[in-house]
Motif scaffolding. Sequence first.
Motif, PDB file in Angstrom:
ATOM      1  N   UNK A 177     -13.936 -11.129  31.909  1.00 25.74           N
ATOM      2  CA  UNK A 177     -13.419 -12.074  30.932  1.00 25.74           C
ATOM      3  C   UNK A 177     -13.668 -11.549  29.537  1.00 25.74           C
ATOM      4  N   UNK A 178     -13.733 -12.450  28.568  1.00 21.87           N
ATOM      5  CA  UNK A 178     -14.020 -12.098  27.175  1.00 21.87           C
ATOM      6  C   UNK A 178     -15.506 -12.335  26.932  1.00 21.87           C
ATOM      7  N   UNK A 179     -16.179 -11.334  26.397  1.00 19.92           N
ATOM      8  CA  UNK A 179     -17.617 -11.433  26.167  1.00 19.92           C
ATOM      9  C   UNK A 179     -17.917 -11.663  24.688  1.00 19.92           C
ATOM     10  N   UNK A 180     -19.129 -12.105  24.432  1.00 19.11           N
ATOM     11  CA  UNK A 180     -19.541 -12.365  23.054  1.00 19.11           C
ATOM     12  C   UNK A 180     -19.509 -11.099  22.211  1.00 19.11           C
ATOM     13  N   UNK A 187     -26.314  -5.008  25.988  1.00 17.94           N
ATOM     14  CA  UNK A 187     -26.554  -5.393  27.381  1.00 17.94           C
ATOM     15  C   UNK A 187     -26.616  -6.898  27.567  1.00 17.94           C
ATOM     16  N   UNK A 188     -27.015  -7.629  26.535  1.00 19.62           N
ATOM     17  CA  UNK A 188     -27.174  -9.079  26.656  1.00 19.62           C
ATOM     18  C   UNK A 188     -25.886  -9.850  26.367  1.00 19.62           C
ATOM     19  N   UNK A 189     -24.774  -9.148  26.182  1.00 18.76           N
ATOM     20  CA  UNK A 189     -23.500  -9.824  25.925  1.00 18.76           C
ATOM     21  C   UNK A 189     -23.189 -10.797  27.061  1.00 18.76           C
ATOM     22  N   UNK A 190     -22.632 -11.961  26.717  1.00 18.74           N
ATOM     23  CA  UNK A 190     -22.389 -13.028  27.689  1.00 18.74           C
ATOM     24  C   UNK A 190     -20.900 -13.340  27.772  1.00 18.74           C
ATOM     25  N   UNK A 191     -20.441 -13.575  28.990  1.00 15.94           N
ATOM     26  CA  UNK A 191     -19.049 -13.980  29.166  1.00 15.94           C
ATOM     27  C   UNK A 191     -18.864 -15.403  28.653  1.00 15.94           C
ATOM     28  N   UNK A 239     -12.607 -16.741  34.736  1.00 18.59           N
ATOM     29  CA  UNK A 239     -12.908 -15.767  33.701  1.00 18.59           C
ATOM     30  C   UNK A 239     -13.093 -16.490  32.382  1.00 18.59           C
ATOM     31  N   UNK A 240     -12.270 -16.131  31.387  1.00 14.19           N
ATOM     32  CA  UNK A 240     -12.313 -16.766  30.072  1.00 14.19           C
ATOM     33  C   UNK A 240     -10.931 -17.291  29.729  1.00 14.19           C
ATOM     34  N   UNK A 241     -10.857 -18.546  29.311  1.00 16.28           N
ATOM     35  CA  UNK A 241      -9.580 -19.120  28.871  1.00 16.28           C
ATOM     36  C   UNK A 241      -9.477 -19.010  27.355  1.00 16.28           C
ATOM     37  N   UNK A 242      -8.401 -18.395  26.907  1.00 25.91           N
ATOM     38  CA  UNK A 242      -8.082 -18.315  25.484  1.00 25.91           C
ATOM     39  C   UNK A 242      -7.081 -19.431  25.205  1.00 25.91           C
TER      40      UNK A 242
END
Length: 592
Positions: A177-180, A187-191, A239-242
């Motif tokens: 998905x889209x991460x921060x 490494x700590x990026x979050x979906x 995933x991620x909704x835009x």
Amino acid sequence: MSLIVQKFGGTSVADAEKIRAAARRALRAQQQGAQVVMVVSAMGKNTDILVDLAGQVCDDPSPREMDMLLSTGEQVSVALVAMAIHDLGGKAVSLTGGQIGVLTDSSHTRARIQSIDTSRMRRLLDEGNIVIAAGFQGVDQELNITTLGRGGSDTSAVALAAVLGADMCEIYTDVDGVFTTDPRLVASARKMMQVSHDEMLELASLGAGVMHSRSIEFGKKFHVPIHVRNSGVFTDEPGTIIGPISESDDRPVSGCALTKEEARITIEGVPDEPGASLNIFRRLADLNITVDMILQTPGSEGKASISFTVVQGDLARALAAVRDAAAELGAGPISHDETVCKVSVVGLGMATQSGVADRMFRALAESNINIQAITTSEIKVSCLVKREQGLEALRAVHGEFELDRAPAKIVPFEASQKVSQAADLAAVVSGLQAMEDLTVQGCELDDSQALITMSHVPDQPGISADIFEGVAAEGIIVDMIVQGVGADGKTTVSFTVPASEIDSARKVVEELSSKLGGDVTASETVAILSVNGVGIRSHTGVSTRMFRALSESGINVELISTSEVKVNVVVAREQGDSGLRALKAAFADVVK
């Protein structure tokens, strides 16, 4: 009956097994009651192979023939996917862009969609077929095959979802998905569960590689929700909704990004008079060079400094254009730096919550990272730093805003949010002529602001943090922030605040200048003029049109800041009303 558009990128159809997996996904969606349109990219590295072959045959292949060649990659994919669906017991028809009715302009290798005829697709869908569309391509008025350039299959998918009134456009790719931020860098990026169109437009323009900004422009313009999902996950894991709203309404920043391949150009001694900015930026627009950060600091002794960034690959052409403009204006010297990068934070919450900029600046200062330039918008703060410090800067701001932590309150996406939407489908359809034309939502005047400038302050880590921590401590909301590129160890920082708060803000800055040195000026007689819309950055002539309208009205631009969805300029307050009239007249043909 619902309708879904599913897009599968090259890695998702890279071999026979993945092609069959994509076919099963589409069949399952159809069996669950949806009509399905698939948009398919060329398999794996197929496009790269074709480009390499062209290079072996010819040193300088014509753009028309490159389009003819590259379009074959998608034709291979759609035929194979259709075969897989037939083999699994389904009905499917594969179509090229031309067979669908995707009409584009004639800009080979970077065409823009003009319109899409849906009649054939709707007939095939009503007959029970899964329609498999070749992404990335269309035809012009002369039936020449054209391709849409980088991110073209994403653009095709969202455009088809728009014209068909799809309930969702699903983008299947090799990420979850889209991460921060880029998880390969932090490494700590979050979906994220969801992100707004506006936020994603900014992140995409900043180099977030999941989606291309042109496809997000379609999503915003035509109210299409986009679901980015991993094609390798054989479950219904989201995933991620835009979509129309952000993930959370309780935090100011949703994501951050690092743009590595930036180059900065600075022109000193620009006459502080109407038409100077126009002279520079019309030349860049004529070369189709996209300008990102534009920084104009207030004039002194009749001269101003203008800096801007371009993609590093455009630096040589941009410098040539700038030298011509400088010679005509009698400006100079000109300097450039191709060892810079840009770190940015993005979030809808910035528009209503104070203290974002100073937190970002302090995080960079504590990592001993000097900020070379700053520009802001309602939902973005960008800082130019040394390229060697870019990764450290990205990690610092990601940690400062605790983006690894899920927000305490997540606003759920509702299908009813898709189109204020389907209720006005006729309006959507009427907007499909010249689909990728610039859409300006409005021109605005804000005459409630005051401008403060702190010049000749030390160009060192922590200066901007000190300024804006002091301002934030007084509860003052800052609108525009522009920090010019430093020279001789000194820099200039300008920002706007509500006119009612100018005394408090000036006091903070004067106290700081007494310790650091520098000069402070304040003006309550300014106004901010804005042009906002969709495609502001990708349509390179927007700034040119804006500066021309103001120049022809004899209005001087004192300060500039830009974003993906807005261009802001500061002018004298007494010229605000005439400036607004000039902008409305200049953009009357594209205001929607």
